[in-house]
Design an enzyme around this catalytic site. Structure first.
Site, PDB file in Angstrom:
ATOM      1  N   TYR A 155       9.135 114.740  56.529  1.00 48.38           N
ATOM      2  CA  TYR A 155       8.482 113.857  57.513  1.00 48.38           C
ATOM      3  C   TYR A 155       9.529 113.140  58.374  1.00 48.38           C
ATOM      4  O   TYR A 155       9.428 113.107  59.606  1.00 48.38           O
ATOM      5  CB  TYR A 155       7.615 112.867  56.739  1.00 48.38           C
ATOM      6  CG  TYR A 155       6.871 111.845  57.555  1.00 48.38           C
ATOM      7  CD1 TYR A 155       5.882 112.218  58.465  1.00 48.38           C
ATOM      8  CD2 TYR A 155       7.129 110.486  57.387  1.00 48.38           C
ATOM      9  CE1 TYR A 155       5.179 111.263  59.184  1.00 48.38           C
ATOM     10  CE2 TYR A 155       6.421 109.522  58.084  1.00 48.38           C
ATOM     11  CZ  TYR A 155       5.443 109.919  58.992  1.00 48.38           C
ATOM     12  OH  TYR A 155       4.742 108.968  59.700  1.00 48.38           O
TER      13      TYR A 155
HETATM   14  N1  LIG Z   1      -0.119 104.877  58.854  1.00 46.59           N
HETATM   15  C1  LIG Z   1       1.152 104.616  58.675  1.00 46.59           C
HETATM   16  O1  LIG Z   1       1.552 103.892  57.752  1.00 46.59           O
HETATM   17  C2  LIG Z   1       2.176 105.174  59.622  1.00 46.59           C
HETATM   18  C3  LIG Z   1       3.499 104.693  59.508  1.00 46.59           C
HETATM   19  C4  LIG Z   1       4.459 105.202  60.374  1.00 46.59           C
HETATM   20  C5  LIG Z   1       4.125 106.146  61.312  1.00 46.59           C
HETATM   21  N2  LIG Z   1       2.845 106.601  61.400  1.00 46.59           N
HETATM   22  C6  LIG Z   1       2.560 107.605  62.421  1.00 46.59           C
HETATM   23  O2  LIG Z   1       1.470 107.160  63.217  1.00 46.59           O
HETATM   24  C7  LIG Z   1       0.735 108.283  63.708  1.00 46.59           C
HETATM   25  C8  LIG Z   1      -0.744 108.085  63.413  1.00 46.59           C
HETATM   26  O3  LIG Z   1      -0.909 108.009  62.023  1.00 46.59           O
HETATM   27  P1  LIG Z   1      -2.259 107.497  61.332  1.00 46.59           P
HETATM   28  O4  LIG Z   1      -1.844 106.621  60.222  1.00 46.59           O
HETATM   29  O5  LIG Z   1      -3.226 107.026  62.349  1.00 46.59           O
HETATM   30  O6  LIG Z   1      -2.754 108.890  60.671  1.00 46.59           O
HETATM   31  P2  LIG Z   1      -4.225 109.472  60.406  1.00 46.59           P
HETATM   32  O7  LIG Z   1      -5.212 108.364  60.301  1.00 46.59           O
HETATM   33  O8  LIG Z   1      -4.044 110.427  59.279  1.00 46.59           O
HETATM   34  O9  LIG Z   1      -4.515 110.290  61.747  1.00 46.59           O
HETATM   35  C9  LIG Z   1      -3.769 111.441  62.063  1.00 46.59           C
HETATM   36  C10 LIG Z   1      -4.300 112.024  63.348  1.00 46.59           C
HETATM   37  O10 LIG Z   1      -3.508 113.166  63.685  1.00 46.59           O
HETATM   38  C11 LIG Z   1      -4.382 114.212  64.030  1.00 46.59           C
HETATM   39  N3  LIG Z   1      -3.745 115.498  63.754  1.00 46.59           N
HETATM   40  C12 LIG Z   1      -3.227 115.942  62.579  1.00 46.59           C
HETATM   41  N4  LIG Z   1      -2.758 117.198  62.725  1.00 46.59           N
HETATM   42  C13 LIG Z   1      -3.011 117.555  64.010  1.00 46.59           C
HETATM   43  C14 LIG Z   1      -2.777 118.717  64.777  1.00 46.59           C
HETATM   44  N5  LIG Z   1      -2.166 119.807  64.274  1.00 46.59           N
HETATM   45  N6  LIG Z   1      -3.179 118.722  66.066  1.00 46.59           N
HETATM   46  C15 LIG Z   1      -3.768 117.642  66.602  1.00 46.59           C
HETATM   47  N7  LIG Z   1      -4.016 116.518  65.948  1.00 46.59           N
HETATM   48  C16 LIG Z   1      -3.643 116.473  64.655  1.00 46.59           C
HETATM   49  C17 LIG Z   1      -5.627 114.001  63.190  1.00 46.59           C
HETATM   50  O11 LIG Z   1      -6.727 114.667  63.809  1.00 46.59           O
HETATM   51  P3  LIG Z   1      -8.060 115.151  62.996  1.00 46.59           P
HETATM   52  O12 LIG Z   1      -8.331 114.101  61.949  1.00 46.59           O
HETATM   53  O13 LIG Z   1      -9.098 115.217  64.076  1.00 46.59           O
HETATM   54  O14 LIG Z   1      -7.731 116.480  62.412  1.00 46.59           O
HETATM   55  C18 LIG Z   1      -5.756 112.485  63.251  1.00 46.59           C
HETATM   56  O15 LIG Z   1      -6.414 112.091  64.426  1.00 46.59           O
HETATM   57  C19 LIG Z   1       1.341 109.516  63.035  1.00 46.59           C
HETATM   58  O16 LIG Z   1       2.219 110.160  63.931  1.00 46.59           O
HETATM   59  C20 LIG Z   1       2.109 108.940  61.854  1.00 46.59           C
HETATM   60  O17 LIG Z   1       3.187 109.751  61.490  1.00 46.59           O
HETATM   61  C21 LIG Z   1       1.862 106.124  60.584  1.00 46.59           C
END
Ligand SMILES: NC(=O)c1ccc[n+]([C@@H]2O[C@H](COP(=O)([O-])OP(=O)(O)OC[C@H]3O[C@@H](n4cnc5c(N)ncnc54)[C@H](OP(=O)(O)O)[C@@H]3O)[C@@H](O)[C@H]2O)c1
Length: 246
Positions: A155
Site C-alpha cells: 500500500y
Molecule cells: N480511511 C483511512 O483511514 C485512509 C487513510 C489514509 C488514506 N486513505 C485513502 O483515502 C482514499 C479513500 O479511502 P476510503 O477510506 O474512503 O476507502 P473506502 O471507503 O474503502 O472507499 C474506497 C473507494 O474506492 C473505490 N475503488 C476501489 N477500487 C476501485 C477501482 N479499481 N476503480 C474505481 N474505484 C475503486 C471504491 O468503489 P466501489 O465501492 O464502488 O467499488 C470506493 O468508492 C483511498 O485512496 C485511501 O487509500 C484512507
C-alpha cells in the site's frame, strides 16, 4: 459578490466510499456540481448523489474501474455532458490489502499497484487533458508513508508513487493554472480502515495522535475543499491531514 464556485464542476472518484462521499458532499455544499464516481457499488454513489440533490446541489453518478482508461474517459465524457466541463478532479479511489512484505501475495501487489498507481495515472492524464483553467487535481496518499507501520508495504509503495508523481505533474502543467496536490489522511473511520481490525487495534491506532481519536471523512473533505478551492498557492504538495500523528 458573485459566487466564484457557481459554475465549477468536480469529478470525485471513489464517491461510493467513505472519504469520497464526504468529499462529494462537501464540494457540493461549496457550490460545485459533482460527478460521484463508483466502481462496484453504484447504489452507494446513487445515495450520495441523492443526498446532494436533496440539499439543493447538483450531482450525477459515473462508473468505471479507475485503472481502465476507456471506462474513465467515458466517466469524464459523462461528467462534461452533464455539466459542461470539469474543474476539479479528486481521486479518492483506492484499495489497501495488508500483509508483511515477506509473505505478500504478489497478486495483491499487482491489484494494489493497478488501482492505486495506474488508476492515479489514468485519471491524472484525463484531468491534465481536460481540466479548465483555475482547476485542481487532488490525489490521495496516506500518512502511513510517514508512520511506516508493518504490513502496509504494498500500500505504501503505491501511495509513495502517487506522492512522487504529484509534484511532477504540477510542474508539467506550467501555464495551465491547474494545481496538483495530494492529501495524506491519517486513520479515518471508513470501511477501508476499519475492515479486519479488532476494537483494541483501532483504539491503539486512534491513540497515536494528540487528539487521541480517528479522523472523520468530513475532516479529510475539509482539506480537499481547501485544495480544490481557495488554496491556489499550494501546488505540488502533499498535505498530511492526520491530527498531528505524523
Ligand atoms: N480511511 C483511512 O483511514 C485512509 C487513510 C489514509 C488514506 N486513505 C485513502 O483515502 C482514499 C479513500 O479511502 P476510503 O477510506 O474512503 O476507502 P473506502 O471507503 O474503502 O472507499 C474506497 C473507494 O474506492 C473505490 N475503488 C476501489 N477500487 C476501485 C477501482 N479499481 N476503480 C474505481 N474505484 C475503486 C471504491 O468503489 P466501489 O465501492 O464502488 O467499488 C470506493 O468508492 C483511498 O485512496 C485511501 O487509500 C484512507
Amino acid at each position: 459578490m458573485t459566487d466564484k464556485t457557481a459554475d465549477r464542476v468536480a469529478l470525485v472518484t471513489g464517491g461510493s466510499g467513505g472519504i469520497g462521499r464526504a468529499v462529494a458532499e462537501r464540494l457540493a455544499a461549496d457550490g460545485l456540481a459533482v460527478a460521484v464516481h463508483y466502481a462496484g457499488n453504484a447504489a452507494r454513489a446513487e445515495e450520495t448523489a441523492a443526498a446532494i440533490t436533496r440539499s439543493g446541489g447538483r450531482a450525477v453518478t459515473v462508473g468505471g474501474d479507475v485503472a481502465d482508461e476507456q471506462a474513465m474517459a467515458a466517466a469524464f465524457d459523462a461528467t462534461e455532458a452533464a455539466f459542461g466541463g470539469i474543474d476539479v478532479l479528486v481521486n479518492t479511489a483506492g484499495i489497501m490489502p495488508l500483509s508483511p512484505v515477506a509473505t505478500l501475495d504478489l497478486a495483491d501487489l499487482d491489484r494494489t499497484l493497478r488501482t492505486n498507481v495506474r488508476g492515479a495515472f489514468v485519471v491524472s492524464q484525463l484531468a491534465a487533458a481536460r481540466l479548465r483553467p483555475g482547476g485542481a487535481i487532488v490525489n490521495f496518499s496516506t500518512s502511513v508513508t510517514r508512520t511506516r507501520f508493518p504490513s502496509y508495504g504494498a500500500y505504501v509503495a503505491s501511495k509513495a508513487a502517487v506522492e512522487g508523481m504529484t509534484p511532477i505533474l504540477a510542474r508539467e502543467l506550467r501555464g495551465r493554472d491547474i494545481t496538483v496536490n495530494a492529501v495524506a489522511p491519517g486513520p479515518t473511520a471508513t470501511p477501508l480502515f476499519l475492515k479486519g481490525k479488532s476494537e483494541e487495534e483501532i483504539d491503539r491506532i486512534a491513540a497515536m495522535n494528540p487528539a487521541g481519536r480517528l479522523g472523520t471523512p468530513e475532516e479529510i473533505a475539509e482539506a480537499v475543499a481547501f485544495l480544490a478551492g481557495p488554496g491556489r498557492w499550494i501546488n505540488g504538495q502533499t498535505l498530511f491531514a492526520n491530527g498531528g500523528m505524523a
